[in-house]
Motif scaffolding. Sequence first.
Motif, PDB file in Angstrom:
ATOM      1  N   GLN A   1      51.374  48.621  10.544  1.00 37.43           N
ATOM      2  CA  GLN A   1      51.403  49.839  11.354  1.00 37.43           C
ATOM      3  C   GLN A   1      50.236  49.922  12.335  1.00 37.43           C
ATOM      4  O   GLN A   1      50.410  50.344  13.470  1.00 37.43           O
ATOM      5  CB  GLN A   1      51.387  51.117  10.500  1.00 37.43           C
ATOM      6  N   ASP A   2      49.045  49.534  11.886  1.00 41.33           N
ATOM      7  CA  ASP A   2      47.841  49.706  12.703  1.00 41.33           C
ATOM      8  C   ASP A   2      47.187  48.409  13.154  1.00 41.33           C
ATOM      9  O   ASP A   2      46.128  48.438  13.770  1.00 41.33           O
ATOM     10  CB  ASP A   2      46.794  50.500  11.898  1.00 41.33           C
ATOM     11  N   ASN A   3      47.778  47.270  12.808  1.00 43.46           N
ATOM     12  CA  ASN A   3      47.111  45.997  13.057  1.00 43.46           C
ATOM     13  C   ASN A   3      48.046  44.982  13.706  1.00 43.46           C
ATOM     14  O   ASN A   3      49.255  45.052  13.507  1.00 43.46           O
ATOM     15  CB  ASN A   3      46.591  45.433  11.730  1.00 43.46           C
ATOM     16  N   TYR A   4      47.467  44.059  14.444  1.00 43.03           N
ATOM     17  CA  TYR A   4      48.245  42.980  15.051  1.00 43.03           C
ATOM     18  C   TYR A   4      48.442  41.860  14.037  1.00 43.03           C
ATOM     19  O   TYR A   4      47.466  41.281  13.560  1.00 43.03           O
ATOM     20  CB  TYR A   4      47.560  42.434  16.300  1.00 43.03           C
ATOM     21  N   ILE A   5      49.699  41.595  13.710  1.00 41.12           N
ATOM     22  CA  ILE A   5      50.056  40.505  12.813  1.00 41.12           C
ATOM     23  C   ILE A   5      51.108  39.655  13.514  1.00 41.12           C
ATOM     24  O   ILE A   5      52.226  40.094  13.742  1.00 41.12           O
ATOM     25  CB  ILE A   5      50.599  41.027  11.455  1.00 41.12           C
ATOM     26  N   VAL A   6      50.719  38.456  13.896  1.00 37.75           N
ATOM     27  CA  VAL A   6      51.600  37.513  14.577  1.00 37.75           C
ATOM     28  C   VAL A   6      52.508  36.857  13.534  1.00 37.75           C
ATOM     29  O   VAL A   6      52.056  36.519  12.440  1.00 37.75           O
ATOM     30  CB  VAL A   6      50.751  36.442  15.306  1.00 37.75           C
ATOM     31  N   ALA A   7      53.761  36.658  13.885  1.00 34.85           N
ATOM     32  CA  ALA A   7      54.694  35.982  12.983  1.00 34.85           C
ATOM     33  C   ALA A   7      54.291  34.512  12.841  1.00 34.85           C
ATOM     34  O   ALA A   7      53.961  33.847  13.822  1.00 34.85           O
ATOM     35  CB  ALA A   7      56.114  36.077  13.527  1.00 34.85           C
ATOM     36  N   SER A   8      54.313  34.034  11.603  1.00 34.79           N
ATOM     37  CA  SER A   8      54.012  32.623  11.340  1.00 34.79           C
ATOM     38  C   SER A   8      55.211  31.986  10.655  1.00 34.79           C
ATOM     39  O   SER A   8      56.162  32.665  10.276  1.00 34.79           O
ATOM     40  CB  SER A   8      52.778  32.488  10.432  1.00 34.79           C
ATOM     41  N   THR A   9      55.117  30.690  10.465  1.00 33.63           N
ATOM     42  CA  THR A   9      56.097  29.992   9.639  1.00 33.63           C
ATOM     43  C   THR A   9      55.831  30.394   8.190  1.00 33.63           C
ATOM     44  O   THR A   9      54.810  31.008   7.886  1.00 33.63           O
ATOM     45  CB  THR A   9      55.944  28.469   9.798  1.00 33.63           C
ATOM     46  N   GLU A  10      56.740  30.021   7.294  1.00 33.99           N
ATOM     47  CA  GLU A  10      56.576  30.419   5.896  1.00 33.99           C
ATOM     48  C   GLU A  10      55.446  29.670   5.207  1.00 33.99           C
ATOM     49  O   GLU A  10      54.728  30.231   4.387  1.00 33.99           O
ATOM     50  CB  GLU A  10      57.885  30.202   5.125  1.00 33.99           C
ATOM     51  N   THR A  11      55.256  28.402   5.564  1.00 34.83           N
ATOM     52  CA  THR A  11      54.219  27.597   4.911  1.00 34.83           C
ATOM     53  C   THR A  11      53.295  26.968   5.944  1.00 34.83           C
ATOM     54  O   THR A  11      53.603  26.915   7.135  1.00 34.83           O
ATOM     55  CB  THR A  11      54.839  26.466   4.062  1.00 34.83           C
TER      56      THR A  11
END
Length: 166
Positions: free
Chosen positions: A131-141
């Motif tokens: 909600q309040d932070n930048y989280i970039v999508a990554s691969t699963e591993t």
Amino acid sequence: MSLKAVHYINQFYAGLGGETMADTPFGVLDEKKGPAVGLEQLFKGEMTIAKVIYCGDNYVNTDENWPLVKEQIAKVVAEEKPDVFIAGPAFNAGRYGVACAKVCDYVRSELNVPSVTAMWWENPAVGMYVQDNYIVASTETATGMRKTLPALAKLALKLARGEKIG
């Protein structure tokens, strides 16, 4: 003038070992380790990673240790004055994801430094902190490190430059 980042990783990426070393206390490295090496290459000289900080996943996520970890992070941030704070990527590692998001949330909200991390969308930390932070999508591993780092580097540079996001 080159932009500066501080990068948070866990004990595994710091080269100290896996699960048996998850209680490793906070530490600071002058050398680049783990994803910091790849990130710095992707910055193409526009930004350097001034310090790499690390902590064991169990250590940082233990409530009794958190005040000391915050104090140590604040000290490094005050010394380095980074333009951005980067954590991870954590992929789908739950405790590491929570650590990365928790540290980024603290640096952003209490130290007023833009922060970003990366993790797999099913990581429990995404629901807790997105909600309040930048989280970039990554691969699963971590086998997808080379796919994940360019997006993380790109957003980190935008944040460091103070560019509008989204």
